[in-house]
Scaffold this active site. Sequence first.
Site, PDB file in Angstrom:
ATOM      1  N   PRO A  20       0.830  -1.285  -0.060  1.00 11.62           N
ATOM      2  CA  PRO A  20      -0.234   0.057   0.033  1.00 11.62           C
ATOM      3  C   PRO A  20       0.733   1.240   0.105  1.00 11.62           C
ATOM      4  O   PRO A  20       1.787   1.277   0.915  1.00 11.62           O
ATOM      5  CB  PRO A  20      -0.673  -0.085   1.321  1.00 11.62           C
ATOM      6  N   GLU A  21       0.581   2.143  -0.991  1.00 12.92           N
ATOM      7  CA  GLU A  21       1.360   3.286  -0.917  1.00 12.92           C
ATOM      8  C   GLU A  21       0.412   4.547  -0.564  1.00 12.92           C
ATOM      9  O   GLU A  21      -0.963   4.470  -0.177  1.00 12.92           O
ATOM     10  CB  GLU A  21       1.974   3.771  -2.567  1.00 12.92           C
TER      11      GLU A  21
END
Length: 271
Positions: free
Chosen positions: A2-3
Amino acid sequence: MPELPEVETTRRGVEPQVAGRRIHALQVYDRRLRWPVPGDLQLHLVGRSIDRVDRRSKYLLFRLGSDTLLVHLGMTGSLRVFHTLPPRRAHDHVDLTMEGGVTLRYNDPRRFGAILWLPGGEPEHALLASLGPEPFDPAFDAAYFWRETRRRTAAIKLALMDNHLVVGVGNIYANEALFRAGIRPTTPSHRLTRPRFARLVDAVRAVLTEAIAKGGSTLRDYVDATGEPGYFQLDYFVYGREDAPCRVCGTPIRHRRLGGRASFWCPACQR
Ligand SMILES: [Zn+2]
């Protein structure tokens, strides 16, 4: 992994479900995340209300008065909202149930995520204290980025991904922003002029804004959905396109590892 856009989308999906609600119960099925989930977390949470959910870098910050519950999704974590709780699946480690029955469920196959309690009135937690500005913070502008890199001979892509300089620009977004700014990822930071930093700051904000907008269309996946939340596929110009023709000029995209991370650029469009 997850960014920033995925974390921001999680925040936007979760906050309306929990803000202003009182916590009814906490169930920890497995404490072994990156750091152990505190054994006394239940005592801090049950009966308290969540005021709002903030985000700093890739940390979700659930605010309860002056106290904070910090959640980090690590490599493979996800936080989902359920109105009717399905049976536990593998890697469901924590349930936080609100009065009225809404449950936040934390799932994390690789367990590199974190759930920590940050009491108010203490100095800022070490995880947060050394972070640079947010990419959308006005403090992150061309003058700032230019000034902070005058003595940096390392590649600009490494500066862009350095959390002390600016947070939340992951590998994919660094590659794409550099393409849009016409800057080669290997360029030594101190050689770049201020106008080029201005283009880079604009490009960083543009790619993140697009990814967050894509995330908005997946918001419903965070509520009452049992599948994995999707990652947002932008139409990449360079990322993952080694040897493919540049979408702008047709030149084959180059690839090399830089600071251990896959880096892609067009040798004609980026200088
Ligand atoms: Zn090109």
